[in-house]
Design a protein around this motif. Sequence first.
Motif, PDB file in Angstrom:
ATOM      1  N   LEU A   1      -2.513  -4.368  12.629  1.00 22.68           N
ATOM      2  CA  LEU A   1      -1.080  -4.469  12.330  1.00 22.68           C
ATOM      3  C   LEU A   1      -0.874  -4.927  10.891  1.00 22.68           C
ATOM      4  O   LEU A   1       0.035  -4.437  10.196  1.00 22.68           O
ATOM      5  CB  LEU A   1      -0.414  -5.437  13.298  1.00 22.68           C
ATOM      6  CG  LEU A   1       1.103  -5.637  13.097  1.00 22.68           C
ATOM      7  CD1 LEU A   1       1.844  -4.320  13.282  1.00 22.68           C
ATOM      8  CD2 LEU A   1       1.638  -6.699  14.044  1.00 22.68           C
ATOM      9  N   GLN A   2      -1.703  -5.849  10.439  1.00 21.50           N
ATOM     10  CA  GLN A   2      -1.636  -6.305   9.049  1.00 21.50           C
ATOM     11  C   GLN A   2      -1.764  -5.134   8.089  1.00 21.50           C
ATOM     12  O   GLN A   2      -0.994  -4.995   7.125  1.00 21.50           O
ATOM     13  CB  GLN A   2      -2.758  -7.316   8.799  1.00 21.50           C
ATOM     14  CG  GLN A   2      -2.966  -7.715   7.357  1.00 21.50           C
ATOM     15  CD  GLN A   2      -4.422  -8.010   7.071  1.00 21.50           C
ATOM     16  OE1 GLN A   2      -5.004  -7.478   6.133  1.00 21.50           O
ATOM     17  NE2 GLN A   2      -5.048  -8.870   7.883  1.00 21.50           N
ATOM     18  N   LYS A   3      -2.730  -4.242   8.340  1.00 23.28           N
ATOM     19  CA  LYS A   3      -2.949  -3.107   7.450  1.00 23.28           C
ATOM     20  C   LYS A   3      -1.806  -2.076   7.567  1.00 23.28           C
ATOM     21  O   LYS A   3      -1.466  -1.408   6.598  1.00 23.28           O
ATOM     22  CB  LYS A   3      -4.291  -2.450   7.768  1.00 23.28           C
ATOM     23  CG  LYS A   3      -5.500  -3.305   7.373  1.00 23.28           C
ATOM     24  CD  LYS A   3      -5.489  -3.660   5.902  1.00 23.28           C
ATOM     25  CE  LYS A   3      -6.758  -4.378   5.442  1.00 23.28           C
ATOM     26  NZ  LYS A   3      -6.896  -5.723   5.993  1.00 23.28           N
ATOM     27  N   ILE A   4      -1.216  -1.940   8.756  1.00 22.90           N
ATOM     28  CA  ILE A   4      -0.073  -1.035   8.906  1.00 22.90           C
ATOM     29  C   ILE A   4       1.098  -1.520   8.068  1.00 22.90           C
ATOM     30  O   ILE A   4       1.745  -0.738   7.350  1.00 22.90           O
ATOM     31  CB  ILE A   4       0.332  -0.912  10.394  1.00 22.90           C
ATOM     32  CG1 ILE A   4      -0.760  -0.184  11.188  1.00 22.90           C
ATOM     33  CG2 ILE A   4       1.669  -0.164  10.526  1.00 22.90           C
ATOM     34  CD1 ILE A   4      -0.510  -0.159  12.689  1.00 22.90           C
TER      35      ILE A   4
ATOM     36  N   PHE B   1       6.194 -10.938   7.267  1.00 21.34           N
ATOM     37  CA  PHE B   1       5.418 -10.481   8.428  1.00 21.34           C
ATOM     38  C   PHE B   1       3.993 -10.123   8.033  1.00 21.34           C
ATOM     39  O   PHE B   1       3.043 -10.413   8.768  1.00 21.34           O
ATOM     40  CB  PHE B   1       6.098  -9.287   9.093  1.00 21.34           C
ATOM     41  CG  PHE B   1       7.196  -9.666  10.047  1.00 21.34           C
ATOM     42  CD1 PHE B   1       6.953 -10.534  11.099  1.00 21.34           C
ATOM     43  CD2 PHE B   1       8.473  -9.162   9.903  1.00 21.34           C
ATOM     44  CE1 PHE B   1       7.954 -10.896  11.982  1.00 21.34           C
ATOM     45  CE2 PHE B   1       9.486  -9.511  10.774  1.00 21.34           C
ATOM     46  CZ  PHE B   1       9.229 -10.388  11.823  1.00 21.34           C
ATOM     47  N   PHE B   2       3.842  -9.485   6.868  1.00 21.02           N
ATOM     48  CA  PHE B   2       2.484  -9.194   6.404  1.00 21.02           C
ATOM     49  C   PHE B   2       1.704 -10.486   6.192  1.00 21.02           C
ATOM     50  O   PHE B   2       0.554 -10.621   6.623  1.00 21.02           O
ATOM     51  CB  PHE B   2       2.507  -8.388   5.104  1.00 21.02           C
ATOM     52  CG  PHE B   2       1.169  -8.330   4.425  1.00 21.02           C
ATOM     53  CD1 PHE B   2       0.146  -7.568   4.950  1.00 21.02           C
ATOM     54  CD2 PHE B   2       0.914  -9.075   3.276  1.00 21.02           C
ATOM     55  CE1 PHE B   2      -1.111  -7.525   4.346  1.00 21.02           C
ATOM     56  CE2 PHE B   2      -0.319  -9.043   2.667  1.00 21.02           C
ATOM     57  CZ  PHE B   2      -1.335  -8.265   3.207  1.00 21.02           C
ATOM     58  N   GLY B   3       2.338 -11.457   5.518  1.00 20.02           N
ATOM     59  CA  GLY B   3       1.676 -12.735   5.275  1.00 20.02           C
ATOM     60  C   GLY B   3       1.307 -13.440   6.566  1.00 20.02           C
ATOM     61  O   GLY B   3       0.222 -14.037   6.676  1.00 20.02           O
TER      62      GLY B   3
ATOM     63  N   LYS C   1      13.478  -1.773   1.853  1.00 19.19           N
ATOM     64  CA  LYS C   1      14.277  -2.209   0.706  1.00 19.19           C
ATOM     65  C   LYS C   1      15.305  -3.259   1.116  1.00 19.19           C
ATOM     66  O   LYS C   1      15.502  -4.255   0.404  1.00 19.19           O
ATOM     67  CB  LYS C   1      14.977  -1.000   0.086  1.00 19.19           C
ATOM     68  CG  LYS C   1      15.806  -1.336  -1.146  1.00 19.19           C
ATOM     69  CD  LYS C   1      16.445  -0.089  -1.731  1.00 19.19           C
ATOM     70  CE  LYS C   1      17.271  -0.437  -2.977  1.00 19.19           C
ATOM     71  NZ  LYS C   1      17.916   0.777  -3.547  1.00 19.19           N
ATOM     72  N   ASP C   2      15.940  -3.050   2.257  1.00 17.94           N
ATOM     73  CA  ASP C   2      16.978  -3.974   2.718  1.00 17.94           C
ATOM     74  C   ASP C   2      16.408  -5.274   3.277  1.00 17.94           C
ATOM     75  O   ASP C   2      17.131  -6.277   3.382  1.00 17.94           O
ATOM     76  CB  ASP C   2      17.840  -3.299   3.796  1.00 17.94           C
ATOM     77  CG  ASP C   2      18.641  -2.122   3.260  1.00 17.94           C
ATOM     78  OD1 ASP C   2      18.825  -2.055   2.028  1.00 17.94           O
ATOM     79  OD2 ASP C   2      19.047  -1.263   4.063  1.00 17.94           O
ATOM     80  N   ASN C   3      15.134  -5.255   3.665  1.00 14.55           N
ATOM     81  CA  ASN C   3      14.519  -6.434   4.307  1.00 14.55           C
ATOM     82  C   ASN C   3      13.162  -6.744   3.690  1.00 14.55           C
ATOM     83  O   ASN C   3      12.231  -7.126   4.398  1.00 14.55           O
ATOM     84  CB  ASN C   3      14.363  -6.182   5.810  1.00 14.55           C
ATOM     85  CG  ASN C   3      15.668  -5.858   6.507  1.00 14.55           C
ATOM     86  OD1 ASN C   3      16.400  -6.750   6.905  1.00 14.55           O
ATOM     87  ND2 ASN C   3      15.965  -4.567   6.646  1.00 14.55           N
ATOM     88  N   LEU C   4      13.055  -6.607   2.377  1.00 16.98           N
ATOM     89  CA  LEU C   4      11.755  -6.687   1.719  1.00 16.98           C
ATOM     90  C   LEU C   4      11.081  -8.035   1.955  1.00 16.98           C
ATOM     91  O   LEU C   4       9.886  -8.087   2.290  1.00 16.98           O
ATOM     92  CB  LEU C   4      11.912  -6.432   0.225  1.00 16.98           C
ATOM     93  CG  LEU C   4      10.622  -6.454  -0.603  1.00 16.98           C
ATOM     94  CD1 LEU C   4       9.632  -5.417  -0.091  1.00 16.98           C
ATOM     95  CD2 LEU C   4      10.926  -6.211  -2.084  1.00 16.98           C
ATOM     96  N   LEU C   5      11.804  -9.119   1.784  1.00 15.91           N
ATOM     97  CA  LEU C   5      11.204 -10.441   1.952  1.00 15.91           C
ATOM     98  C   LEU C   5      10.724 -10.657   3.384  1.00 15.91           C
ATOM     99  O   LEU C   5       9.673 -11.268   3.613  1.00 15.91           O
ATOM    100  CB  LEU C   5      12.199 -11.532   1.558  1.00 15.91           C
ATOM    101  CG  LEU C   5      12.552 -11.607   0.065  1.00 15.91           C
ATOM    102  CD1 LEU C   5      13.562 -12.717  -0.179  1.00 15.91           C
ATOM    103  CD2 LEU C   5      11.307 -11.820  -0.782  1.00 15.91           C
TER     104      LEU C   5
END
Length: 356
Positions: free
Chosen positions: A247-250, A220-222, A211-215
Amino acid sequence: MATVKPQKIHSIHVLRGVAIIMIVFSHCLGVFKNSNLIANSYLFSFLNLFAFNFTTFFVLIAGFLFQHLTYKYKVKEYYLSKFKTVVCPYISVSIFCFLYFHYQSLSSLPFFSSTEPSALGSIVKMMLTGTQLLPLWFMPMIIMIFAISPLLYSWSQKSLIVIGLISMFWVVMFTKPDYTRPLLNLLHYGPVYLTGMMIKQNYEKIMQLVKDNLLLVIFFFGLCFCIPFVYRYVDYLGVEKLYYDTLQKIILFILALYFLDGLNRKNEHGRTYKFFSYMANISFPIYFIHEIIVLLLEQQVFNSPIADVIRTDNGQLASLGAISFLISTLTISIIIANLIKWIFKDKAKYLIGGNR
């Protein structure tokens, strides 16, 4: 150690339904084998990469729920439960595969021989590696994880933050091995299981952190998605030796938990939840059945007037075809699963796995 029965986590239940749909979809995409598809179509390439390795979700969910249910863990009962609901259906589906897909090759071999290939030796090898049917590679690996549950239980009583972070680093360095090598798959997915345990143990902290670091988490996912996508089309990026798919799926799993967290505080749920809940409930039978359906449908299409669709190099057509395969496969799998359950009642869980 938890002594009070925890509440059901609806978000995890939904994600199990999502995972089984995406696993089936990845195998439906695999029907379209033209080597030019990824090069010719960004759409097909995107779907291929996104759907790949949703097995990670299954392993994360298994680790998460193991940690969630430690309050009732008893080793004998746990082993017996896994034997009934995992090992038995693995054996029964394997017997079908040996008879239907491998009978001709097995019948041409001597039943037993210590000096040359034999039917018994081939069967044992396939059972130990899960190579009798594509999705079954997962079974020897997950059975080994279940086998070491006493060790995992002892770890569950300690802080898993450090080991979870190390595990997330490990899966980038230790790439996903060939599916025919269960011990190496254990070394890759075992840390994923531990990561699932860590996420449950630190659930509230992780949700607040997201929540605090959503973007930043979305970034990181992108990044983990875009790097392997881009180097399909670029000769050299300097990061090819690293493995980002797991890692992407995690990270996607953690994001999904965050966005679905509101479900855990609702008493009533809508139709979308009920659909994914149903898919989650029947996910294990679908897992065992679906590849058989995919192969049979592929054979029917291959022998029909529209056989060229399977060989197409048109990514849009292949993507639409894969979606059609997905809908057909899920529908037929659900019908067969319910038919088997209707015929065999409670014994059906020994044949195709039980409903959740």
